[in-house]
Design a protein around this motif. Structure first.
Motif, PDB file in Angstrom:
ATOM      1  N   ILE A   1       0.872  -1.181   0.000  1.00 22.96           N
ATOM      2  CA  ILE A   1       0.000   0.000   0.000  1.00 22.96           C
ATOM      3  C   ILE A   1       0.906   1.226   0.000  1.00 22.96           C
ATOM      4  CG2 ILE A   1      -1.788   1.286   1.242  1.00 22.96           C
ATOM      5  CD1 ILE A   1      -2.508  -1.324   2.686  1.00 22.96           C
ATOM      6  N   THR A   2       0.624   2.156  -0.882  1.00 21.35           N
ATOM      7  CA  THR A   2       1.352   3.435  -0.870  1.00 21.35           C
ATOM      8  C   THR A   2       0.331   4.570  -0.891  1.00 21.35           C
ATOM      9  OG1 THR A   2       1.561   3.423  -3.278  1.00 21.35           O
ATOM     10  CG2 THR A   2       3.418   2.527  -2.013  1.00 21.35           C
ATOM     11  N   ILE A   3       0.746   5.742  -0.402  1.00 25.41           N
ATOM     12  CA  ILE A   3      -0.172   6.881  -0.377  1.00 25.41           C
ATOM     13  C   ILE A   3       0.385   8.027  -1.206  1.00 25.41           C
ATOM     14  CG2 ILE A   3      -1.118   6.258   1.866  1.00 25.41           C
ATOM     15  CD1 ILE A   3       0.491   8.507   3.117  1.00 25.41           C
ATOM     16  N   ASP A   4      -0.519   8.779  -1.802  1.00 29.75           N
ATOM     17  CA  ASP A   4      -0.186   9.984  -2.565  1.00 29.75           C
ATOM     18  C   ASP A   4      -0.328  11.157  -1.602  1.00 29.75           C
ATOM     19  OD1 ASP A   4      -0.161  12.249  -4.088  1.00 29.75           O
ATOM     20  OD2 ASP A   4      -1.680  11.568  -5.519  1.00 29.75           O
ATOM     21  N   LYS A   5       0.796  11.625  -1.098  1.00 31.19           N
ATOM     22  CA  LYS A   5       0.743  12.644  -0.044  1.00 31.19           C
ATOM     23  C   LYS A   5       0.157  13.966  -0.532  1.00 31.19           C
ATOM     24  CE  LYS A   5       4.134  10.899   3.153  1.00 31.19           C
ATOM     25  NZ  LYS A   5       5.037  11.247   4.248  1.00 31.19           N
ATOM     26  N   SER A   6       0.291  14.255  -1.824  1.00 37.04           N
ATOM     27  CA  SER A   6      -0.289  15.507  -2.321  1.00 37.04           C
ATOM     28  C   SER A   6      -1.819  15.441  -2.232  1.00 37.04           C
ATOM     29  CB  SER A   6       0.177  15.811  -3.748  1.00 37.04           C
ATOM     30  OG  SER A   6      -0.230  14.784  -4.614  1.00 37.04           O
ATOM     31  N   ALA A   7      -2.396  14.281  -2.481  1.00 36.67           N
ATOM     32  CA  ALA A   7      -3.848  14.117  -2.333  1.00 36.67           C
ATOM     33  C   ALA A   7      -4.236  14.225  -0.857  1.00 36.67           C
ATOM     34  CB  ALA A   7      -4.290  12.770  -2.911  1.00 36.67           C
ATOM     35  N   CYS A   8      -3.411  13.674  -0.001  1.00 31.89           N
ATOM     36  CA  CYS A   8      -3.710  13.716   1.446  1.00 31.89           C
ATOM     37  C   CYS A   8      -3.749  15.160   1.962  1.00 31.89           C
ATOM     38  CB  CYS A   8      -2.671  12.923   2.226  1.00 31.89           C
ATOM     39  SG  CYS A   8      -2.676  11.156   1.854  1.00 31.89           S
ATOM     40  N   ARG A   9      -2.927  16.034   1.367  1.00 32.54           N
ATOM     41  CA  ARG A   9      -2.928  17.438   1.829  1.00 32.54           C
ATOM     42  C   ARG A   9      -4.259  18.126   1.499  1.00 32.54           C
ATOM     43  NH1 ARG A   9       2.481  17.344  -0.561  1.00 32.54           N
ATOM     44  NH2 ARG A   9       3.819  16.619   1.128  1.00 32.54           N
ATOM     45  N   ARG A  10      -4.961  17.641   0.474  1.00 28.53           N
ATOM     46  CA  ARG A  10      -6.268  18.219   0.112  1.00 28.53           C
ATOM     47  C   ARG A  10      -7.401  17.628   0.947  1.00 28.53           C
ATOM     48  NH1 ARG A  10      -4.523  16.765  -5.199  1.00 28.53           N
ATOM     49  NH2 ARG A  10      -5.969  15.026  -5.178  1.00 28.53           N
ATOM     50  N   CYS A  11      -7.098  16.598   1.689  1.00 34.01           N
ATOM     51  CA  CYS A  11      -8.138  15.811   2.369  1.00 34.01           C
ATOM     52  C   CYS A  11      -8.422  16.403   3.739  1.00 34.01           C
ATOM     53  CB  CYS A  11      -7.645  14.373   2.485  1.00 34.01           C
ATOM     54  SG  CYS A  11      -8.741  13.296   3.414  1.00 34.01           S
ATOM     55  N   GLY A  12      -9.647  16.822   3.950  1.00 29.24           N
ATOM     56  CA  GLY A  12      -9.993  17.443   5.223  1.00 29.24           C
ATOM     57  C   GLY A  12     -10.293  16.449   6.324  1.00 29.24           C
ATOM     58  N   ASP A  13     -10.946  15.372   5.982  1.00 27.79           N
ATOM     59  CA  ASP A  13     -11.445  14.464   7.027  1.00 27.79           C
ATOM     60  C   ASP A  13     -10.415  13.455   7.520  1.00 27.79           C
ATOM     61  OD1 ASP A  13     -14.087  15.493   7.204  1.00 27.79           O
ATOM     62  OD2 ASP A  13     -14.450  14.627   5.224  1.00 27.79           O
ATOM     63  N   LYS A  14      -9.531  13.040   6.630  1.00 27.54           N
ATOM     64  CA  LYS A  14      -8.469  12.098   7.008  1.00 27.54           C
ATOM     65  C   LYS A  14      -9.013  10.902   7.815  1.00 27.54           C
ATOM     66  CE  LYS A  14      -4.559  15.342   6.772  1.00 27.54           C
ATOM     67  NZ  LYS A  14      -5.166  16.171   5.755  1.00 27.54           N
ATOM     68  N   TYR A  15      -9.983  10.262   7.223  1.00 30.10           N
ATOM     69  CA  TYR A  15     -10.595   9.111   7.908  1.00 30.10           C
ATOM     70  C   TYR A  15      -9.572   8.024   8.226  1.00 30.10           C
ATOM     71  CZ  TYR A  15     -15.151  11.015   6.599  1.00 30.10           C
ATOM     72  OH  TYR A  15     -16.243  11.819   6.452  1.00 30.10           O
ATOM     73  N   CYS A  16      -8.542   7.901   7.399  1.00 33.21           N
ATOM     74  CA  CYS A  16      -7.559   6.827   7.606  1.00 33.21           C
ATOM     75  C   CYS A  16      -6.962   6.872   9.012  1.00 33.21           C
ATOM     76  CB  CYS A  16      -6.456   6.913   6.557  1.00 33.21           C
ATOM     77  SG  CYS A  16      -5.581   8.496   6.581  1.00 33.21           S
ATOM     78  N   LEU A  17      -6.841   8.078   9.570  1.00 29.08           N
ATOM     79  CA  LEU A  17      -6.246   8.200  10.909  1.00 29.08           C
ATOM     80  C   LEU A  17      -7.101   7.514  11.961  1.00 29.08           C
ATOM     81  CD1 LEU A  17      -5.192  11.964  10.843  1.00 29.08           C
ATOM     82  CD2 LEU A  17      -3.721   9.972  10.478  1.00 29.08           C
ATOM     83  N   ARG A  18      -8.397   7.389  11.666  1.00 28.80           N
ATOM     84  CA  ARG A  18      -9.313   6.838  12.673  1.00 28.80           C
ATOM     85  C   ARG A  18      -9.758   5.406  12.374  1.00 28.80           C
ATOM     86  NH1 ARG A  18     -11.284  11.975  11.727  1.00 28.80           N
ATOM     87  NH2 ARG A  18     -13.232  11.311  10.773  1.00 28.80           N
ATOM     88  N   VAL A  19      -9.778   5.026  11.096  1.00 30.60           N
ATOM     89  CA  VAL A  19     -10.410   3.734  10.780  1.00 30.60           C
ATOM     90  C   VAL A  19      -9.449   2.552  10.743  1.00 30.60           C
ATOM     91  CG1 VAL A  19     -12.274   4.837   9.486  1.00 30.60           C
ATOM     92  CG2 VAL A  19     -10.241   4.016   8.269  1.00 30.60           C
ATOM     93  N   CYS A  20      -8.163   2.797  10.581  1.00 20.89           N
ATOM     94  CA  CYS A  20      -7.227   1.665  10.476  1.00 20.89           C
ATOM     95  C   CYS A  20      -7.139   0.951  11.830  1.00 20.89           C
ATOM     96  CB  CYS A  20      -5.846   2.151  10.048  1.00 20.89           C
ATOM     97  SG  CYS A  20      -4.626   0.810  10.072  1.00 20.89           S
ATOM     98  N   PRO A  21      -7.532  -0.314  11.891  1.00 19.71           N
ATOM     99  CA  PRO A  21      -7.516  -1.017  13.179  1.00 19.71           C
ATOM    100  C   PRO A  21      -6.115  -1.235  13.723  1.00 19.71           C
ATOM    101  CG  PRO A  21      -8.050  -2.538  11.411  1.00 19.71           C
ATOM    102  CD  PRO A  21      -8.035  -1.170  10.804  1.00 19.71           C
TER     103      PRO A  21
END
Ligand code: SF4
Ligand code: SF4
Length: 92
Positions: free
Chosen positions: A22-42
């Motif tokens: 799994i890799t992430i596109d950090k430029s897309a993450c900077r546009r993301c307001g909710d950042k659900y990944c921070l809360r949903v990853c078990p």
């Protein structure tokens, strides 16, 4: 006595692939307001660095896919680990 979630997760065995599945596109993450990944990853594999950018470590991934379906910016390149690698669930 019933095991806690942390104790159950600690039973799992991981065979780490040097290639991240799994890799992430950090430029897309900077546009993301909710950042659900921070809360949903078990396994709590998404964190914020000192600059407020999302950091991700694929080690310890449970291969559940929750991050993929919750990422509204489609910033994740997601696949299962290669054969023979990844999580091996243990149930005590
Ligand atoms: S939800 Fe997706 S776009 Fe938003 S911070 Fe997490 S990985 Fe990045
Ligand atoms: S697949 Fe599941 S465990 Fe792996 S990073 Fe995504 S949410 Fe976390």
């Amino acid at each position: 006595m019933a095991l806690s979630m942390e104790q159950k997760l600690a039973l799992n065995v991981y065979k780490l692939d040097k290639e991240a599945h799994i890799t992430i596109d950090k430029s897309a993450c900077r546009r993301c307001g909710d950042k659900y990944c921070l809360r949903v990853c078990p396994a709590h594999l998404f964190t914020l660095d000192d600059k407020g950018d999302v950091d991700f470590n694929y080690e310890g991934c449970l291969e559940c896919g929750t991050c993929l379906i919750s990422c509204i910016e489609c910033a994740l390149s997601w696949s299962y680990p290669r054969g023979g690698f990844g999580v091996e669930y243990r149930f005590g």
